[in-house]
Motif scaffolding. Structure first.
Motif, short mmCIF file in Angstrom:
data_model
loop_
_atom_site.label_atom_id
_atom_site.label_comp_id
_atom_site.label_asym_id
_atom_site.label_seq_id
_atom_site.Cartn_x
_atom_site.Cartn_y
_atom_site.Cartn_z
N LYS A 24 0.87 -1.17 0.00
CA LYS A 24 0.00 0.00 0.00
C LYS A 24 0.90 1.22 0.00
CE LYS A 24 -4.22 -1.60 2.11
NZ LYS A 24 -5.26 -1.29 3.09
N VAL A 25 0.46 2.29 -0.66
CA VAL A 25 1.23 3.52 -0.71
C VAL A 25 0.34 4.69 -0.30
CG1 VAL A 25 2.86 2.75 -2.48
CG2 VAL A 25 0.72 3.84 -3.17
N THR A 26 0.97 5.75 0.18
CA THR A 26 0.29 7.01 0.47
C THR A 26 0.92 8.05 -0.42
OG1 THR A 26 -0.18 6.35 2.74
CG2 THR A 26 -0.22 8.71 2.25
N VAL A 27 0.09 8.68 -1.26
CA VAL A 27 0.61 9.59 -2.29
C VAL A 27 -0.26 10.83 -2.42
CG1 VAL A 27 1.59 7.69 -3.64
CG2 VAL A 27 -0.71 8.49 -4.15
N ASP A 28 0.32 11.86 -3.01
CA ASP A 28 -0.43 13.00 -3.55
C ASP A 28 -0.48 12.81 -5.04
OD1 ASP A 28 -1.44 14.84 -1.69
OD2 ASP A 28 0.57 15.61 -1.28
N TYR A 29 -1.60 13.11 -5.66
CA TYR A 29 -1.72 12.96 -7.11
C TYR A 29 -2.71 13.98 -7.66
CZ TYR A 29 -6.25 10.89 -6.33
OH TYR A 29 -7.55 10.70 -5.95
N THR A 30 -2.59 14.24 -8.93
CA THR A 30 -3.57 15.03 -9.67
C THR A 30 -3.79 14.35 -11.01
OG1 THR A 30 -2.84 17.08 -8.61
CG2 THR A 30 -4.13 17.30 -10.64
N GLY A 31 -5.04 14.12 -11.35
CA GLY A 31 -5.39 13.48 -12.61
C GLY A 31 -5.92 14.50 -13.60
N TRP A 32 -5.39 14.45 -14.82
CA TRP A 32 -5.78 15.37 -15.89
C TRP A 32 -6.27 14.60 -17.09
CZ3 TRP A 32 -5.36 20.51 -14.73
CH2 TRP A 32 -4.54 20.85 -13.66
N GLN A 33 -7.22 15.16 -17.80
CA GLN A 33 -7.66 14.60 -19.07
C GLN A 33 -6.80 15.19 -20.18
OE1 GLN A 33 -11.81 15.67 -19.17
NE2 GLN A 33 -12.39 13.88 -17.98
N LYS A 34 -6.86 14.57 -21.36
CA LYS A 34 -6.06 15.05 -22.50
C LYS A 34 -6.37 16.50 -22.85
CE LYS A 34 -5.68 12.38 -26.11
NZ LYS A 34 -5.87 11.36 -27.14
N ASN A 35 -7.59 16.94 -22.60
CA ASN A 35 -7.98 18.31 -22.93
C ASN A 35 -7.53 19.34 -21.88
OD1 ASN A 35 -9.74 17.94 -20.79
ND2 ASN A 35 -11.60 18.01 -22.03
N GLY A 36 -6.79 18.87 -20.88
CA GLY A 36 -6.27 19.77 -19.86
C GLY A 36 -7.19 19.98 -18.67
N ARG A 37 -8.31 19.29 -18.62
CA ARG A 37 -9.25 19.41 -17.51
C ARG A 37 -8.84 18.49 -16.36
NH1 ARG A 37 -13.90 16.51 -16.16
NH2 ARG A 37 -15.34 17.67 -14.86
N MET A 38 -8.74 19.06 -15.16
CA MET A 38 -8.43 18.25 -13.97
C MET A 38 -9.69 17.47 -13.60
SD MET A 38 -7.55 19.37 -10.04
CE MET A 38 -6.55 20.71 -10.55
N PHE A 39 -9.53 16.16 -13.35
CA PHE A 39 -10.69 15.37 -12.95
C PHE A 39 -10.62 14.88 -11.51
CE2 PHE A 39 -7.91 12.23 -14.96
CZ PHE A 39 -7.90 11.20 -14.04
N ASP A 40 -9.43 14.92 -10.90
CA ASP A 40 -9.30 14.49 -9.50
C ASP A 40 -7.98 14.98 -8.97
OD1 ASP A 40 -9.93 13.26 -7.10
OD2 ASP A 40 -9.37 11.26 -7.76
N SER A 41 -7.94 15.31 -7.68
CA SER A 41 -6.69 15.76 -7.09
C SER A 41 -6.70 15.62 -5.57
CB SER A 41 -6.43 17.23 -7.46
OG SER A 41 -5.27 17.69 -6.82
N SER A 42 -5.78 14.80 -5.08
CA SER A 42 -5.61 14.71 -3.62
C SER A 42 -5.00 16.01 -3.09
CB SER A 42 -4.73 13.53 -3.24
OG SER A 42 -3.39 13.73 -3.69
N VAL A 43 -4.21 16.67 -3.94
CA VAL A 43 -3.57 17.93 -3.55
C VAL A 43 -4.64 18.99 -3.30
CG1 VAL A 43 -1.96 19.74 -4.27
CG2 VAL A 43 -1.50 17.36 -4.87
N LYS A 44 -5.59 19.09 -4.21
CA LYS A 44 -6.66 20.07 -4.09
C LYS A 44 -7.53 19.80 -2.86
CE LYS A 44 -10.11 22.46 -6.83
NZ LYS A 44 -10.74 22.58 -8.14
N ARG A 45 -7.74 18.53 -2.55
CA ARG A 45 -8.53 18.16 -1.36
C ARG A 45 -7.73 18.36 -0.08
NH1 ARG A 45 -9.79 13.89 -4.65
NH2 ARG A 45 -8.37 12.50 -3.56
N GLY A 46 -6.41 18.44 -0.21
CA GLY A 46 -5.56 18.59 0.97
C GLY A 46 -5.42 17.32 1.78
N GLN A 47 -5.61 16.18 1.12
CA GLN A 47 -5.52 14.89 1.82
C GLN A 47 -4.88 13.86 0.91
OE1 GLN A 47 -9.23 13.48 3.32
NE2 GLN A 47 -8.33 11.73 4.32
N LYS A 48 -3.74 13.31 1.34
CA LYS A 48 -3.07 12.27 0.57
C LYS A 48 -3.97 11.05 0.47
CE LYS A 48 1.53 13.74 1.89
NZ LYS A 48 2.62 13.61 0.97
N ALA A 49 -3.78 10.26 -0.57
CA ALA A 49 -4.56 9.05 -0.79
C ALA A 49 -3.72 7.83 -0.45
CB ALA A 49 -5.00 8.98 -2.25
#
Length: 80
Positions: A24-49
């Motif tokens: 198991k890992v604990t990470v910060d991540y941000t997911g982007w679509q090809k069009n540049g739209r962010m779809f998910d972000s642990s950074v934005k939520r302020g909580q590592k996953a």
């Protein structure tokens, strides 16, 4: 076990500390679509996953196992 992935001191130490498929890992991540739209972000939520390396999409599983503690990467993962 949960790997926090702090920075490592040497290449040998980094290689030994890379997460394995069933870790198991604990990470910060941000997911982007090809069009540049962010779809998910642990950074934005302020909580590592925390999750199992093999409990995510195939591209993440592969990418996480190549990462050394403290490393930042950008992974381009196709939708198919």
């Amino acid at each position: 076990k949960v790997l926090q992935l702090p920075a490592c001191e040497s290449e040998a130490e980094c290689k030994a500390a890379r997460p394995l498929k069933f870790d198991k890992v604990t990470v910060d991540y941000t997911g982007w679509q090809k069009n540049g739209r962010m779809f998910d972000s642990s950074v934005k939520r302020g909580q590592k996953a925390t999750f199992g390396v093999s409990q995510v999409i195939k591209g993440w599983t592969e990418g996480l196992q190549l990462m050394a503690p403290g490393e930042k990467r950008r992974c381009w993962i196709p939708s198919d």
